[in-house]
Motif scaffolding. Structure first.
Motif, mmCIF file in Angstrom:
data_model
loop_
_atom_site.group_PDB
_atom_site.id
_atom_site.type_symbol
_atom_site.label_atom_id
_atom_site.label_comp_id
_atom_site.label_asym_id
_atom_site.label_seq_id
_atom_site.Cartn_x
_atom_site.Cartn_y
_atom_site.Cartn_z
ATOM 1 N N LYS A 43 7.781 -6.088 56.221
ATOM 2 C CA LYS A 43 8.223 -5.297 55.075
ATOM 3 C C LYS A 43 7.670 -3.874 55.114
ATOM 4 C CE LYS A 43 10.120 -9.054 53.535
ATOM 5 N NZ LYS A 43 11.574 -9.237 53.749
ATOM 6 N N TYR A 44 6.495 -3.716 55.731
ATOM 7 C CA TYR A 44 5.876 -2.392 55.814
ATOM 8 C C TYR A 44 5.339 -2.198 57.217
ATOM 9 C CZ TYR A 44 2.215 1.135 55.678
ATOM 10 O OH TYR A 44 1.430 2.222 55.953
ATOM 11 N N TRP A 45 5.646 -1.029 57.794
ATOM 12 C CA TRP A 45 5.130 -0.672 59.118
ATOM 13 C C TRP A 45 5.261 0.833 59.284
ATOM 14 C CZ3 TRP A 45 7.067 1.405 63.769
ATOM 15 C CH2 TRP A 45 6.299 1.170 64.913
ATOM 16 N N ASP A 46 4.163 1.503 59.502
ATOM 17 C CA ASP A 46 4.195 2.947 59.662
ATOM 18 C C ASP A 46 3.059 3.353 60.578
ATOM 19 O OD1 ASP A 46 5.124 5.506 59.350
ATOM 20 O OD2 ASP A 46 4.116 5.876 57.439
ATOM 21 N N LEU A 47 3.267 4.449 61.312
ATOM 22 C CA LEU A 47 2.262 4.916 62.263
ATOM 23 C C LEU A 47 1.764 6.302 61.865
ATOM 24 C CD1 LEU A 47 3.890 3.986 65.706
ATOM 25 C CD2 LEU A 47 2.247 2.671 64.361
ATOM 26 N N PRO A 48 0.478 6.573 62.102
ATOM 27 C CA PRO A 48 -0.015 7.929 61.899
ATOM 28 C C PRO A 48 0.678 8.899 62.864
ATOM 29 C CG PRO A 48 -1.821 6.365 62.202
ATOM 30 C CD PRO A 48 -0.567 5.655 62.575
ATOM 31 N N LYS A 49 0.789 10.142 62.467
ATOM 32 C CA LYS A 49 1.434 11.141 63.313
ATOM 33 C C LYS A 49 0.707 11.257 64.647
ATOM 34 C CE LYS A 49 2.983 15.957 63.381
ATOM 35 N NZ LYS A 49 3.027 17.243 62.630
ATOM 36 N N GLY A 50 1.492 11.244 65.732
ATOM 37 C CA GLY A 50 0.924 11.416 67.058
ATOM 38 C C GLY A 50 0.489 10.144 67.744
ATOM 39 N N TYR A 51 0.699 8.992 67.100
ATOM 40 C CA TYR A 51 0.298 7.720 67.707
ATOM 41 C C TYR A 51 1.498 7.060 68.383
ATOM 42 C CZ TYR A 51 -4.483 7.754 66.065
ATOM 43 O OH TYR A 51 -5.809 8.070 65.898
#
Length: 255
Positions: free
Chosen positions: A11-19
């Protein structure tokens, strides 16, 4: 995210910028291949779910997501990067179906792989790893520039009347994400896997199968020789192909 939501109930999945954002089909293939390896060798009991150790899980947590949701496996996911660890923990906390099956643990010493992670009474049915490929940041940049140059030439051939130069500025920018630890390590892939093999000897009775991806085919022969020197009882190479990209899984055990 659409693939993760549809196939793995995320339901939720996000990556930090640049990863690093991994190609999910290729990662899923690795998990399915090691599932066959476990089944072929009757790892564990029929009533016990396998426990998998993921070395270098990254912020994406992709192997634990695919393995836990496809097979119900338990995972311990490790990384040296605190941002990756915190992101992976957040993904687990927000997705209840992961929280029950995945534990995230930081490797505090970047010189170690299993030491400090595998406790005295721990047992893992299998380990998985996608090791850093390059030997330096300069290698990363050189590889990126070669790829960008090839892309420019392909675009120019397809559109001879276009302005191919508009892509020139991209040569100095990476066309993929990734932090240093995700992209390179001193000595490159061979040095990292050699370190993993040497360290695996100390945990021979606590792990049924050790596995890792090997991107460079020329590394297989010397790695096989090293495994024989340290006393591996079984060594397997599993080939994988995704479009034009070929890779392989190196697996070994001491039992």
């Amino acid at each position: 995210m659409t693939i993760l939501a549809h196939h793995y109930n995320i339901k939720y999945w996000d990556l930090p910028k640049g990863y690093l954002c991994p190609p999910i089909p290729g990662r899923a293939d690795y998990i399915h291949q090691v599932a066959d390896l476990l089944a072929d060798n009757n790892s564990g009991s029929e009533n016990k779910k396998p426990h998998v150790l993921d070395i270098g899980t990254g912020a994406s947590l992709i192997y634990p997501i695919v393995g836990s949701q496809s097979y119900g496996w338990y995972f311990t996911a490790t990384d040296i990067d605190p941002v990756s660890i915190n992101t992976a923990k957040a993904i687990c906390e927000i997705n209840p179906n992961l929280k029950k099956l995945v534990t995230v643990k930081q490797q505090k010493n970047p010189k170690n792989i299993f030491k400090g992670i595998i406790g005295e009474h721990d047992y893992f049915d299998i380990t998985v790893c996608n090791p850093p490929f390059h030997g330096s940041m300069q290698e990363v940049l050189d590889a990126n520039n070669r790829k960008q140059s090839k892309l420019q030439k392909n675009r120019a051939r397809r559109n001879p009347n276009g302005q191919a130069n508009k892509f020139a500025d991209a040569k100095n920018n990476l066309n993929f994400g990734g932090q240093n630890a995700e992209l390179w390590t001193e000595g490159g892939e061979f040095a990292f896997i050699s370190r993993m093999i040497n360290e695996s000897v100390d945990y021979a009775q606590q792990v049924n199968w050790f596995t890792t991806l090997v991107s460079r085919a020329e590394n297989l022969k010397p790695l096989d020789a090293l495994l024989r020197r340290v006393g591996a009882r079984q060594i397997k190479t599993i080939n994988m192909q995704h479009g034009q990209k070929a890779s392989r899984i190196l697996a070994w055990r001491f039992k």
